[in-house]
Design a protein around this motif. Sequence first.
Motif, mmCIF file in Angstrom:
data_model
loop_
_atom_site.group_PDB
_atom_site.id
_atom_site.type_symbol
_atom_site.label_atom_id
_atom_site.label_comp_id
_atom_site.label_asym_id
_atom_site.label_seq_id
_atom_site.Cartn_x
_atom_site.Cartn_y
_atom_site.Cartn_z
ATOM 1 N N GLU A 1 -40.105 -9.511 -16.132
ATOM 2 C CA GLU A 1 -39.304 -8.495 -15.450
ATOM 3 C C GLU A 1 -39.234 -8.751 -13.949
ATOM 4 O O GLU A 1 -38.224 -8.476 -13.302
ATOM 5 C CB GLU A 1 -39.884 -7.105 -15.731
ATOM 6 C CG GLU A 1 -38.989 -5.970 -15.290
ATOM 7 C CD GLU A 1 -39.491 -4.628 -15.761
ATOM 8 O OE1 GLU A 1 -38.713 -3.658 -15.711
ATOM 9 O OE2 GLU A 1 -40.663 -4.535 -16.176
ATOM 10 N N GLU A 2 -40.312 -9.299 -13.402
ATOM 11 C CA GLU A 2 -40.322 -9.608 -11.974
ATOM 12 C C GLU A 2 -39.523 -10.863 -11.651
ATOM 13 O O GLU A 2 -38.932 -10.988 -10.585
ATOM 14 C CB GLU A 2 -41.769 -9.806 -11.503
ATOM 15 C CG GLU A 2 -42.655 -8.583 -11.701
ATOM 16 C CD GLU A 2 -44.123 -8.964 -11.779
ATOM 17 O OE1 GLU A 2 -44.448 -10.109 -11.431
ATOM 18 O OE2 GLU A 2 -44.928 -8.125 -12.201
ATOM 19 N N SER A 3 -39.511 -11.816 -12.590
ATOM 20 C CA SER A 3 -38.928 -13.124 -12.319
ATOM 21 C C SER A 3 -37.412 -13.150 -12.454
ATOM 22 O O SER A 3 -36.744 -13.933 -11.776
ATOM 23 C CB SER A 3 -39.523 -14.178 -13.269
ATOM 24 O OG SER A 3 -40.922 -14.263 -13.124
ATOM 25 N N VAL A 4 -36.871 -12.327 -13.334
ATOM 26 C CA VAL A 4 -35.440 -12.376 -13.625
ATOM 27 C C VAL A 4 -34.690 -11.417 -12.709
ATOM 28 O O VAL A 4 -34.946 -10.214 -12.702
ATOM 29 C CB VAL A 4 -35.173 -12.021 -15.102
ATOM 30 C CG1 VAL A 4 -33.671 -11.923 -15.367
ATOM 31 C CG2 VAL A 4 -35.797 -13.065 -16.014
ATOM 32 N N ARG A 5 -33.757 -11.966 -11.964
ATOM 33 C CA ARG A 5 -32.946 -11.145 -11.076
ATOM 34 C C ARG A 5 -31.768 -10.564 -11.851
ATOM 35 O O ARG A 5 -31.146 -11.247 -12.663
ATOM 36 C CB ARG A 5 -32.427 -11.971 -9.897
ATOM 37 C CG ARG A 5 -33.532 -12.518 -9.002
ATOM 38 C CD ARG A 5 -32.948 -13.244 -7.797
ATOM 39 N NE ARG A 5 -32.067 -14.341 -8.203
ATOM 40 C CZ ARG A 5 -31.404 -15.105 -7.346
ATOM 41 N NH1 ARG A 5 -31.497 -14.870 -6.046
ATOM 42 N NH2 ARG A 5 -30.634 -16.088 -7.786
ATOM 43 N N ALA A 6 -31.445 -9.296 -11.556
ATOM 44 C CA ALA A 6 -30.341 -8.632 -12.243
ATOM 45 C C ALA A 6 -29.036 -9.392 -12.040
ATOM 46 O O ALA A 6 -28.216 -9.494 -12.965
ATOM 47 C CB ALA A 6 -30.209 -7.195 -11.745
ATOM 48 N N ALA A 7 -28.845 -9.944 -10.847
ATOM 49 C CA ALA A 7 -27.602 -10.675 -10.561
ATOM 50 C C ALA A 7 -27.479 -11.913 -11.441
ATOM 51 O O ALA A 7 -26.375 -12.260 -11.887
ATOM 52 C CB ALA A 7 -27.556 -11.066 -9.078
ATOM 53 N N ASP A 8 -28.598 -12.586 -11.711
ATOM 54 C CA ASP A 8 -28.562 -13.773 -12.572
ATOM 55 C C ASP A 8 -28.245 -13.391 -14.017
ATOM 56 O O ASP A 8 -27.481 -14.086 -14.700
ATOM 57 C CB ASP A 8 -29.899 -14.516 -12.515
ATOM 58 C CG ASP A 8 -30.115 -15.240 -11.199
ATOM 59 O OD1 ASP A 8 -29.117 -15.520 -10.510
ATOM 60 O OD2 ASP A 8 -31.272 -15.521 -10.855
ATOM 61 N N LEU A 9 -28.836 -12.292 -14.484
ATOM 62 C CA LEU A 9 -28.564 -11.855 -15.854
ATOM 63 C C LEU A 9 -27.098 -11.456 -16.001
ATOM 64 O O LEU A 9 -26.440 -11.810 -16.990
ATOM 65 C CB LEU A 9 -29.480 -10.695 -16.228
ATOM 66 C CG LEU A 9 -29.410 -10.221 -17.680
ATOM 67 C CD1 LEU A 9 -29.702 -11.353 -18.654
ATOM 68 C CD2 LEU A 9 -30.381 -9.062 -17.908
ATOM 69 N N THR A 10 -26.576 -10.758 -15.004
ATOM 70 C CA THR A 10 -25.157 -10.371 -15.032
ATOM 71 C C THR A 10 -24.256 -11.595 -15.037
ATOM 72 O O THR A 10 -23.278 -11.669 -15.793
ATOM 73 C CB THR A 10 -24.826 -9.484 -13.819
ATOM 74 O OG1 THR A 10 -25.619 -8.287 -13.878
ATOM 75 C CG2 THR A 10 -23.354 -9.103 -13.803
#
Length: 284
Positions: A124-133
């Motif tokens: 949860e800390e490593s994955v950025r919301a912008a990257d997932l989007t």
Amino acid sequence: MTRATNYEQLKAAIEQAYPELPQQLQRIARYALDQPNELALGTVAAVAEAAKVQPSSLIRFANALEFKGFSEMQQVFRGHLVERSSSYRERIDRQRRQGQPATRGAGLLSQFVGDAVSELGQLEESVRAADLTAAIKLVCAAPRVHVLAQRRAFPVACYLAYALSQLDLRVHLLDGVGGMLKETLRNLERGELLIATSFHSYSQDVVDAAASVHARGVRVIAITDSALSPLKPSATVCFELGLASDRPFRSLVAPLCLSQALVVGAGHQLAEAGKGAKGGRPRA
């Protein structure tokens, strides 16, 4: 090189310096990026033992990044730790420091459950919301999605191939049966998408495949373990999960959880665009 003042700057500086570092310092670089919490909290002796280097190498590593010493560099890692002081990872780490986990029966299961919870907290800390989007948009826009992984990462590719196909997307699992991977890769066309998964020690076939199709205009989503992964240069979006590479038995909890989020996110986006999944929802 300008000395980093925050964790993101320091992470970028380590990635930039890594190729030119001696082998001992590369080992520290990988440990620093994979285990930032341990580096933030450990003494020089403890960190050196965990990274399997001499304590003096930690001083040389800090100097190579323009710090006066290890303690000065460690403050940057501690600042990062303070910013997210209530994570699951820290709670599990504190519990584990209070006593060694049992290694048989229920104790063994408890150990793996603890490791999995810790891994999910770090995910949860490593994955950025912008990257997932961004990754979700690539999946939904691609005329064909190809998924590739080998050895222990192969279940991640299998899950993605199955789950994305439930969204009525054109999905192809690149399994390399019969040694035909290179021939199969020739069928990938500009504008299509490859989701490549590999962890340390990396599958050279997967790394080479990502580089090959990237050069031909195929978009690449990489699911990997570190900012130093050889998949990163080929990736349009790279998920660096920070998975520890020194454990004898490494789980797939984090990459599978990320994959499920990617599939369900794609399902929502397709539904909003009027291209809904079978039955109106993704079966992930």
